[in-house]
Enzyme design. Structure first.
Site, PDB file in Angstrom:
ATOM      1  N   ASP A  13      17.609   2.696  12.043  1.00 29.95           N
ATOM      2  CA  ASP A  13      18.439   2.386  13.205  1.00 29.95           C
ATOM      3  C   ASP A  13      18.143   3.371  14.342  1.00 29.95           C
ATOM      4  OD1 ASP A  13      19.953   0.419  11.619  1.00 29.95           O
ATOM      5  OD2 ASP A  13      20.726   2.192  10.611  1.00 29.95           O
TER       6      ASP A  13
ATOM      7  N   HIS B  83      25.500   2.077   8.057  1.00 24.96           N
ATOM      8  CA  HIS B  83      24.296   1.269   8.258  1.00 24.96           C
ATOM      9  C   HIS B  83      24.701  -0.191   8.092  1.00 24.96           C
ATOM     10  CE1 HIS B  83      20.230  -0.162   8.243  1.00 24.96           C
ATOM     11  NE2 HIS B  83      20.351  -0.637   7.015  1.00 24.96           N
TER      12      HIS B  83
END
Length: 321
Positions: free
Chosen positions: A147, A175
């Site tokens: 990410d 996440h």
């Protein structure tokens, strides 16, 4: 996770993670029905003739796989299937990561560094850590580097610079689609001059809107486009995470990692694996404290923490602690 499993050992054995002079023994663990496929991975690695690769151990036995490990990357997890409730997914993964945590506790070195990749990564990491009480919780982390890399790349593309010229983005929290990609402390090197991200991009609406949703939903977008989950980028992120954990972060820079919250940073509850900005030295991460948090960021950080609390509470019920 198959493609990640195939790519990560190659990068590790090539020297991209632990250094160009560090000999490597790779231990590959899979479930029994997948052992023939695993043997194919072993053959490919052998055929690469990598100079650092000293030995490959392929096994379906945890007592073999976790013996005396220096580093463990836990990639496999139960994926969510059609019609499966989140509670069912958590129950299945608690069983997996309770078993692997217990095996780490029994067989691995107490200094082992454990990276959890299999989703839901934050909560799976917490379960593994709770199941390995003799290993410090500091040694467990989960992957939010993918990410982080996605966020850097989106800013770089917008500014027309290489991703290396973008630093100090932050991924806060889970996440998942509630994660908060934050660029309030990010700087961009434009023609040799570092500028705050908001000044470099010159589009606050994009940074507070489409940028955030693009990073949050990038995994789903990749699956929609290629009919498979991220492979190259995920393997690269695993290697980036472990390399920084082993070798440290550059001076003045921080990265994003899901780490154990003691309840002392940014008002995040204790006993969560939450993605923070961290700096790393001597194989030890430290949360970057003292960053200014505005109301916009606070709300998003709290929302992802609430999701993690709910996941944790459900998972702990199944764990029985």
């Amino acid at each position: 996770m198959g493609s990640i499993f195939n790519l990560s050992p190659f990068y590790i054995a090539k020297g991209d993670v632990f250094g160009k002079e560090q000999p490597i023994i790779l231990v590959l663990l899979d479930i029994t029905p997948m052992m023939p496929v695993l043997e194919g991975v072993v053959m490919e690695l052998q055929d690469c003739a990598l100079p650092l690769l000293r030995e490959i151990i392929a096994t379906d036995k945890e007592e073999v796989a976790f013996m005396d490990l220096d580093a463990a990357i836990l990639v496999g997890s139960m994926p969510r299937r059609e019609g499966m409730e989140r509670k069912d997914l958590l129950k299945a993964n608690v069983a997996i990561f309770k078993s692997q945590g217990a095996a780490l506790d029994k067989y691995a070195k107490k200094t082992v560094k454990v990276l959890v990749v299999g989703n839901p990564a934050n909560t799976n990491c917490l379960i593994a850590a709770k199941s390995a009480p003799s290993i410090p919780k500091q040694n467990f982390s989960c992957l939010t580097r993918l990410d982080h890399n996605r966020a850097r790349s989106q800013v770089a593309i917008r500014c027309g610079v290489p991703a290396t010229q973008v630093k100090n983005v932050i991924i806060w929290g889970n996440h998942s689609s509630t994660q908060y990609p934050d660029v309030h402390h990010c700087v961009v090197n434009m023609s040799g001059c570092e500028q705050p991200c908001f000044d470099a991009v010159k589009d606050d609406a994009w940074l507070k809107g489409d940028f955030i949703s693009t990073v949050q939903q990038r995994g789903a977008a990749v699956i929609k486009a290629r009919k498979l989950s991220s492979a190259m980028s995920a393997a690269k992120a695993i290697c980036d995470h472990m390399r920084d954990l082993w070798s440290g972060t550059p001076q003045g820079e921080f990265t994003s990692m899901g780490v154990y919250s003691s309840g002392n940073s940014y008002g995040v509850l204790e006993d969560l694996i939450y993605s923070f900005p961290v700096q790393i030295k001597d194989k030890t991460w430290t949360i970057v404290d003292g960053l200014a948090i505005n109301d916009f960021s606070r709300a998003k950080m709290d929302a992802t923490a609430q999701e993690l609390k709910e996941e944790r509470d459900t998972a702990v019920e199944f764990l029985g602690v």
